[in-house]
Design a protein around this motif. Structure first.
Motif, PDB file in Angstrom:
ATOM      1  N   THR A  88      -1.044  -8.298  -9.912  1.00 24.27           N
ATOM      2  CA  THR A  88      -2.185  -7.947 -10.748  1.00 24.27           C
ATOM      3  C   THR A  88      -2.776  -6.628 -10.270  1.00 24.27           C
ATOM      4  O   THR A  88      -2.899  -6.384  -9.067  1.00 24.27           O
ATOM      5  N   PHE A  89      -3.135  -5.796 -11.227  1.00 30.30           N
ATOM      6  CA  PHE A  89      -3.689  -4.473 -10.921  1.00 30.30           C
ATOM      7  C   PHE A  89      -5.035  -4.626 -10.223  1.00 30.30           C
ATOM      8  O   PHE A  89      -5.886  -5.406 -10.638  1.00 30.30           O
ATOM      9  N   LEU A  90      -5.216  -3.846  -9.163  1.00 29.48           N
ATOM     10  CA  LEU A  90      -6.440  -3.942  -8.367  1.00 29.48           C
ATOM     11  C   LEU A  90      -7.299  -2.687  -8.510  1.00 29.48           C
ATOM     12  O   LEU A  90      -8.448  -2.744  -8.922  1.00 29.48           O
ATOM     13  N   ILE A  91      -6.770  -1.552  -8.158  1.00 33.34           N
ATOM     14  CA  ILE A  91      -7.527  -0.311  -8.153  1.00 33.34           C
ATOM     15  C   ILE A  91      -6.550   0.851  -8.160  1.00 33.34           C
ATOM     16  O   ILE A  91      -5.401   0.701  -7.723  1.00 33.34           O
ATOM     17  N   SER A  92      -6.999   2.005  -8.658  1.00 30.62           N
ATOM     18  CA  SER A  92      -6.117   3.170  -8.716  1.00 30.62           C
ATOM     19  C   SER A  92      -6.878   4.427  -8.319  1.00 30.62           C
ATOM     20  O   SER A  92      -8.118   4.428  -8.222  1.00 30.62           O
ATOM     21  N   ILE A  93      -6.130   5.500  -8.097  1.00 30.54           N
ATOM     22  CA  ILE A  93      -6.733   6.782  -7.779  1.00 30.54           C
ATOM     23  C   ILE A  93      -5.837   7.897  -8.275  1.00 30.54           C
ATOM     24  O   ILE A  93      -4.604   7.829  -8.149  1.00 30.54           O
ATOM     25  N   GLY A 138     -16.414  -2.196  -6.196  1.00 35.58           N
ATOM     26  CA  GLY A 138     -16.908  -3.381  -5.508  1.00 35.58           C
ATOM     27  C   GLY A 138     -16.531  -3.370  -4.039  1.00 35.58           C
ATOM     28  O   GLY A 138     -16.826  -2.417  -3.320  1.00 35.58           O
ATOM     29  N   ARG A 139     -15.837  -4.423  -3.609  1.00 44.79           N
ATOM     30  CA  ARG A 139     -15.436  -4.515  -2.191  1.00 44.79           C
ATOM     31  C   ARG A 139     -14.202  -3.679  -1.869  1.00 44.79           C
ATOM     32  O   ARG A 139     -13.801  -3.585  -0.705  1.00 44.79           O
TER      33      ARG A 139
END
Lengths: 113, 113
Positions: free
Chosen positions: A45-50, A60-61
């Motif tokens: 599952t996708f969490l975060i990107s940059i 968030g955390r």
């Protein structure tokens, strides 16, 4: 030729502390980076990107840091929670508009209550 | 919204047999991917569709693997004949165009004996 590397296969962290997961890449054409989280018997599952135009992105955390000169990115989780125990994959893409992702081998994070 | 559906969840076949996997992406997602994840490795892209056209199949072993996406919706991935090294989890994912944070299905775990 492993273009995205996660050199730590596993990491254990005490609940409430900071978890830091690291990722290195070799292809200087990568310009978009993502973290995915995977539980057993489920898809990632996708969490975060940059994007490569930034050096930090926060949600968030979860915070991802990018150091382009070192070809290194890291994911910080603060504070760590038991539900964060999972395998984390770093992924990268060569160019905008091309959604093909190259994944690292993953780091298994275990949060100790 | 409903997630990406894959079937079957598990499959055990003998080498040289054939096998097919099915994927139903999220409604409205134009882009569909098949990834192969071998134990201890990160997912590797096999083929990417946009609507019913192939965008990238450079890493698909075309002598034994085939995939189709009729009518730009469901997709099937076939292996014929299977080899021992094809044992892996086959992940299907979908996204809207230009979106990197795509959604994975739970995968099909294939064991070739």
């Amino acid at each position: 030729d492993q273009q995205v590397k996660q050199n730590s296969p596993s990491l254990s962290v005490q609940e409430g502390r900071i978890s830091i997961l690291n990722c290195d890449y070799t292809n200087s054409m990568f310009d978009y980076f993502l973290w995915y989280k995977k539980y057993p018997a489920e898809g990632p599952t996708f969490l975060i990107s940059i994007s490569s135009i930034k050096d930090k992105n926060e949600d968030g955390r979860f915070t991802v840091f990018l150091n382009k000169s070192a070809k290194h990115l890291s994911l910080h989780i603060v504070p760590s929670q038991p539900g964060d125990s999972a395998v984390y994959f770093c992924a990268a893409s060569v160019q905008r508009g091309n959604e093909k992702l190259t994944f690292g081998t993953g780091t298994r994070l275990t949060i100790i209550p | 919204e409903a997630g990406v559906a894959q079937s079957p969840r598990y499959k055990i076949i003998e080498k040289r047999q054939s096998v097919a996997f099915w994927c139903n992406p999220i409604s409205g997602h134009a882009t569909l991917y098949w990834y192969q994840q071998i134990l201890g490795q990160g997912p590797k892209l096999l083929i990417q569709f946009q609507n019913n056209g192939v965008v990238d199949d450079s890493q698909l072993p075309k002598d034994r693997f085939s995939a189709e996406r009729l009518k730009g919706v469901d997709s099937t991935l076939k292996i014929q004949p299977a080899k021992l090294e094809d044992s892996a989890v086959y992940l299907c994912a979908s996204s809207s165009i230009g979106n990197y944070g795509y959604t994975f299905g739970s995968g099909t775990r294939l064991t070739v004996v």
